[in-house]
Design a protein around this motif. Sequence first.
Motif, short mmCIF file in Angstrom:
data_model
loop_
_atom_site.label_atom_id
_atom_site.label_comp_id
_atom_site.label_asym_id
_atom_site.label_seq_id
_atom_site.Cartn_x
_atom_site.Cartn_y
_atom_site.Cartn_z
N SER A 198 4.01 10.21 7.25
CA SER A 198 3.36 9.12 6.51
C SER A 198 2.87 8.01 7.43
N GLY B 78 -1.79 8.33 11.85
CA GLY B 78 -3.13 7.82 11.56
C GLY B 78 -3.55 6.80 12.58
N SER C 175 0.82 -1.21 0.00
CA SER C 175 0.00 0.00 0.00
C SER C 175 0.85 1.26 0.00
N SER D 85 -5.19 -1.64 4.22
CA SER D 85 -4.79 -0.32 3.72
C SER D 85 -3.54 0.23 4.40
N GLY E 247 -0.34 3.99 10.11
CA GLY E 247 -0.78 4.89 9.04
C GLY E 247 -2.14 4.58 8.45
N ILE E 248 -2.99 3.89 9.20
CA ILE E 248 -4.34 3.56 8.71
C ILE E 248 -5.20 4.82 8.76
N SER E 249 -6.09 4.96 7.80
CA SER E 249 -7.05 6.08 7.81
C SER E 249 -7.86 6.03 9.11
N ARG E 250 -7.85 7.14 9.85
CA ARG E 250 -8.61 7.19 11.11
C ARG E 250 -10.10 7.00 10.86
N THR E 251 -10.59 7.58 9.76
CA THR E 251 -12.02 7.46 9.43
C THR E 251 -12.39 6.00 9.19
N LEU E 252 -11.57 5.30 8.43
CA LEU E 252 -11.82 3.89 8.14
C LEU E 252 -11.77 3.06 9.42
N ALA F 197 -9.33 -1.93 6.81
CA ALA F 197 -8.39 -0.98 7.42
C ALA F 197 -6.99 -1.58 7.50
N GLN G 70 -4.30 5.09 17.79
CA GLN G 70 -3.80 6.09 16.86
C GLN G 70 -2.32 6.36 17.08
#
Length: 194
Positions: A108, A111, A97, A156, A134-139, A153, A182
């Motif tokens: 980078s 997250g 990814s 990604s 580094g995973i999207s917090r939203t996801l 998640a 996080q």
Amino acid sequence: MKILRKSDWKFNTSAGGGAGYGIFSTESGIFVLDDRDGNRHQYFFSAFGPSASWALTSFLRIPKIALPKIIIKGNELSGSGATSDFKSYGKLFLTESFKEMDLKDPRSLEGGTVYLEGAGGYLLGGNGSLMMLGISRTLLLMGIAKPDLIGMAVRSAPAVLTMAGVNEGLQNVAGIAFMLGQITYKGLYADDSN
């Protein structure tokens, strides 16, 4: 299955503390990575999640020392911690990814994070973890509400950090935990122990 490639960034140190109560664990701490120019970058992490643990003295059949106990409605509270002076080891890997050859921007890795951790100890102990960075917090938040999105998640995540180290605390436990949390980049690290 994730394909991992080793980063040129090197693990320097880590520190942190955690507590467990019943089937719930929480922890926070820092880890430090050295970039290719030798600059030390500090990251803060905090996480919580379900855990399973067993009394270590029951497994090993060793005599118990009278550890102070904190019991809240039938469950025992335990905790441990480590400073950056404690021995710790780790390696940073990049996943498919992550589209660049290696890290350039230390942010980078910011997250969400999902990781597995195993720990054991009787006063003195050790722990190891496999942390997706580094995973999207939203996801990740959507995955908490809808657990089948946790797999998306994890897939990604652009990076994976393995860490192991020693700790100490009020513990008589061997256990595992699945943690959600996080990662925040805190800038360059200054070692005050010298």
